[in-house]
Scaffold this active site. Structure first.
Site, PDB file in Angstrom:
ATOM      1  CB  THR A  82     -23.541  21.188  12.507  1.00  0.00           C
ATOM      2  OG1 THR A  82     -23.133  22.432  12.436  1.00  0.00           O
ATOM      3  CG2 THR A  82     -23.295  20.582  13.874  1.00  0.00           C
TER       4      THR A  82
ATOM      5  CD  GLU B 233      -6.363  23.732   4.697  1.00  0.00           C
ATOM      6  OE1 GLU B 233      -5.370  24.427   5.236  1.00  0.00           O
ATOM      7  OE2 GLU B 233      -6.666  24.179   3.639  1.00  0.00           O
TER       8      GLU B 233
ATOM      9  CG  ASP C 279     -20.311  23.906  -2.404  1.00  0.00           C
ATOM     10  OD1 ASP C 279     -20.337  23.809  -1.181  1.00  0.00           O
ATOM     11  OD2 ASP C 279     -19.382  23.413  -3.027  1.00  0.00           O
TER      12      ASP C 279
ATOM     13  CE  LYS D 248     -16.575  23.764  -0.952  1.00  0.00           C
ATOM     14  NZ  LYS D 248     -16.880  22.530  -2.025  1.00  0.00           N
TER      15      LYS D 248
ATOM     16  N   GLY E  44     -13.656  13.110  -0.345  1.00  0.00           N
ATOM     17  CA  GLY E  44     -14.960  12.514   0.128  1.00  0.00           C
ATOM     18  C   GLY E  44     -14.762  12.787   1.723  1.00  0.00           C
TER      19      GLY E  44
HETATM   20  N1  LIG Z   1     -18.944  15.253   3.361  1.00  0.00           N
HETATM   21  C1  LIG Z   1     -17.872  15.761   2.993  1.00  0.00           C
HETATM   22  O1  LIG Z   1     -17.064  15.218   2.423  1.00  0.00           O
HETATM   23  C2  LIG Z   1     -17.671  17.490   3.448  1.00  0.00           C
HETATM   24  C3  LIG Z   1     -16.560  17.850   2.681  1.00  0.00           C
HETATM   25  C4  LIG Z   1     -16.154  19.444   2.971  1.00  0.00           C
HETATM   26  C5  LIG Z   1     -16.960  19.864   4.021  1.00  0.00           C
HETATM   27  N2  LIG Z   1     -18.265  19.267   4.702  1.00  0.00           N
HETATM   28  C6  LIG Z   1     -18.808  19.743   5.479  1.00  0.00           C
HETATM   29  O2  LIG Z   1     -18.802  19.306   6.713  1.00  0.00           O
HETATM   30  C7  LIG Z   1     -20.253  19.312   7.289  1.00  0.00           C
HETATM   31  C8  LIG Z   1     -20.654  17.912   7.973  1.00  0.00           C
HETATM   32  O3  LIG Z   1     -20.936  17.220   6.819  1.00  0.00           O
HETATM   33  P1  LIG Z   1     -21.496  15.780   6.824  1.00  0.00           P
HETATM   34  O4  LIG Z   1     -21.233  15.098   5.235  1.00  0.00           O
HETATM   35  O5  LIG Z   1     -20.724  15.189   7.683  1.00  0.00           O
HETATM   36  O6  LIG Z   1     -22.913  15.813   6.941  1.00  0.00           O
HETATM   37  P2  LIG Z   1     -23.884  14.911   7.912  1.00  0.00           P
HETATM   38  O7  LIG Z   1     -23.554  13.702   7.338  1.00  0.00           O
HETATM   39  O8  LIG Z   1     -25.292  15.031   7.042  1.00  0.00           O
HETATM   40  O9  LIG Z   1     -23.657  14.968   9.274  1.00  0.00           O
HETATM   41  C9  LIG Z   1     -24.166  16.332  10.055  1.00  0.00           C
HETATM   42  C10 LIG Z   1     -24.215  15.892  11.401  1.00  0.00           C
HETATM   43  O10 LIG Z   1     -24.703  17.223  12.269  1.00  0.00           O
HETATM   44  C11 LIG Z   1     -25.663  16.799  13.123  1.00  0.00           C
HETATM   45  N3  LIG Z   1     -26.543  17.951  13.310  1.00  0.00           N
HETATM   46  C12 LIG Z   1     -27.367  18.540  12.494  1.00  0.00           C
HETATM   47  N4  LIG Z   1     -27.826  19.730  13.130  1.00  0.00           N
HETATM   48  C13 LIG Z   1     -27.058  19.791  14.322  1.00  0.00           C
HETATM   49  C14 LIG Z   1     -27.118  20.576  15.343  1.00  0.00           C
HETATM   50  N5  LIG Z   1     -27.945  21.703  15.380  1.00  0.00           N
HETATM   51  N6  LIG Z   1     -26.440  20.539  16.494  1.00  0.00           N
HETATM   52  C15 LIG Z   1     -25.540  19.175  16.578  1.00  0.00           C
HETATM   53  N7  LIG Z   1     -25.373  18.382  15.630  1.00  0.00           N
HETATM   54  C16 LIG Z   1     -26.440  18.653  14.567  1.00  0.00           C
HETATM   55  C17 LIG Z   1     -26.380  15.632  12.471  1.00  0.00           C
HETATM   56  O11 LIG Z   1     -27.194  14.961  13.248  1.00  0.00           O
HETATM   57  P3  LIG Z   1     -27.746  13.512  13.270  1.00  0.00           P
HETATM   58  O12 LIG Z   1     -27.040  12.538  13.144  1.00  0.00           O
HETATM   59  O13 LIG Z   1     -28.752  13.474  14.334  1.00  0.00           O
HETATM   60  O14 LIG Z   1     -28.424  13.899  11.714  1.00  0.00           O
HETATM   61  C18 LIG Z   1     -25.219  14.810  11.764  1.00  0.00           C
HETATM   62  O15 LIG Z   1     -24.526  14.082  12.930  1.00  0.00           O
HETATM   63  C19 LIG Z   1     -21.100  20.220   6.647  1.00  0.00           C
HETATM   64  O16 LIG Z   1     -20.989  21.546   6.929  1.00  0.00           O
HETATM   65  C20 LIG Z   1     -20.342  19.914   5.214  1.00  0.00           C
HETATM   66  O17 LIG Z   1     -20.787  20.991   4.305  1.00  0.00           O
HETATM   67  C21 LIG Z   1     -18.452  17.970   4.258  1.00  0.00           C
END
Ligand SMILES: NC(=O)c1ccc[n+]([C@@H]2O[C@H](COP(=O)([O-])OP(=O)(O)OC[C@H]3O[C@@H](n4cnc5c(N)ncnc54)[C@H](OP(=O)(O)O)[C@@H]3O)[C@@H](O)[C@H]2O)c1
Length: 347
Positions: free
Chosen positions: A98, A151, A223, A227, A324
């Site tokens: 999330t 990780e 950010d 980290k 990504g």
């Molecule tokens: N993107 C990357 O490459 C990357 C890299 C490293 C770490 N991260 C971390 O991984 C996490 C997810 O990233 P992401 O890119 O997948 O984000 P995202 O595409 O915005 O997806 C977030 C998901 O969480 C859901 N959500 C939001 N609030 C929630 C809640 N209270 N309860 C349950 N579900 C909830 C959203 O629901 P809806 O579908 O309804 O909006 C969505 O499905 C973040 O913490 C991010 O910092 C991401």
């Protein structure tokens, strides 16, 4: 090992993980003896589904692509919120992805605490719970005999934490230095290579989808600070919070400064540092001039780098090229395998 798994969040990362799990299912079974069943998915606006008999991951991915709710995939009534979902979902393992809250890690911190507290494993990509609750959550996981793995929180899927935890036994880590934030590195690189000013470079980063509409979390260095704190706390025994870093981001970097650095045979990089200093661990995040023969100068675009300085291997550098959601998903999958290998029991 058989695992009933559930997804908290089904956005970019957990959907990439779902696809990777489908692609790697036979490798997981044949090479690691892991079988899994998906028993729940919770989102913010696309519904929550719990099905102890197992729900079809392919159907879930298609539903989300079509913009439909996941709720019909569940059996029984839909939990009213995510905490209730965690309480009711019979998962052995929750994949937590999330959004990161940079102020206090909530509500994900409570989600992880609740899941571990009921004796489930947690694998998370979310930096918030680790940056704000690592000691408490790790102690809770130990007490319950379950795994808490994360990780993907630093350098996406690259084993930045795994190298320090597993790959350097009996070594003393003196210093960790790196470029941990892809967005700011991309911005600096575009300023260098294409002569864009800061604002134009940020717009470009937004246009290719790596910077948020509000890019301040990256640009102001938060950010990177989060980290850096994770690395310092997990690998160097510190007990810091992101606010202890007082980060300086790239918001004040002008094209003139970038050009002057180039004229002096240097580059500007947003450097994250955790360093032992008289019994404490000193952390900082700030733009620095690095000479061209420094590996930190060689990271360009969205790539990231980490360098460990230890008493045994001296300097060890890892570069992750073009991270990504797919590479982040791999970090979660690797955590699942390490869980099945019982790595948490040795921690
Ligand atoms: N993107 C990357 O490459 C990357 C890299 C490293 C770490 N991260 C971390 O991984 C996490 C997810 O990233 P992401 O890119 O997948 O984000 P995202 O595409 O915005 O997806 C977030 C998901 O969480 C859901 N959500 C939001 N609030 C929630 C809640 N209270 N309860 C349950 N579900 C909830 C959203 O629901 P809806 O579908 O309804 O909006 C969505 O499905 C973040 O913490 C991010 O910092 C991401």
């Amino acid at each position: 090992m058989h695992l009933d798994v559930a997804f908290l969040g089904f956005g970019n990362v957990n959907r990439a993980l779902a696809q990777l799990l489908l692609r790697k299912a036979s490798t997981l079974q044949t090479d690691y003896g892991i079988t899994f069943n998906v028993v729940g998915i919770a989102t913010h606006s696309r519904g929550r589904a719990i099905n102890p008999a197992g729900l079809n991951l392919g159907d879930a991915l298609e539903r989300v692509t079509r913009g439909e709710s996941l709720q019909p995939l569940g059996s029984g009534t839909e939990p009213p919120d995510t905490l209730e979902f965690i309480t009711r979902c019979p998962a052995d393992l929750f994949f937590e992805a999330t959004p990161t809250n940079p102020r206090d890690g909530q509500p994900a911190l409570s989600y992880v605490r609740t899941a571990l507290g009921k004796g489930a494993h947690v694998v998370s990509a979310n930096k918030g719970p680790v940056a704000f609750g690592y000691r408490e959550l790790a102690a809770l996981a130990r007490e319950r005999g379950v795994g808490f793995f994360f990780e993907s929180t630093v350098l996406d899927g690259a084993p930045a934490l795994g190298i320090g935890r597993e790959g350097l036994p009996a070594a003393h880590i003196r210093r960790i230095r790196g470029v941990f934030n892809s967005t700011t590195n991309y911005i600096l690189t575009r300023m260098e290579a294409d002569g864009l000013d800061l604002e134009a470079a940020i717009c470009e980063a937004q246009a290719i989808g790596i910077a948020e509409t509000d890019p301040t979390l990256d640009v102001d260095g938060w950010d990177s600070a989060i980290k850096t704190v994770i690395m310092a706390n997990v690998l160097m025994g510190a007990d810091l919070r992101p606010s202890d870093v007082e980060p300086v981001g790239v918001g004040e970097i002008t094209l003139e400064r970038v050009r002057q650095a180039q004229a002096d045979g240097k580059r500007i990089r947003l450097i994250c540092l955790a360093e032992r200093d008289q019994g404490a661990v000193r952390v900082s995040v700030r733009p620095e001039l690095v000479s061209l023969d420094d590996p930190l100068a060689s990271v360009s675009g969205t790539s990231s780098l980490i360098e460990y300085e230890t008493d045994t291997l001296h300097r060890l550098t890892v570069i992750e090229h073009d991270p990504g959601p797919d590479t982040t998903a791999y970090g979660l999958l690797a955590d699942m395998v390490n869980l099945a290998r019982g790595r948490h029991l040795a921690a």
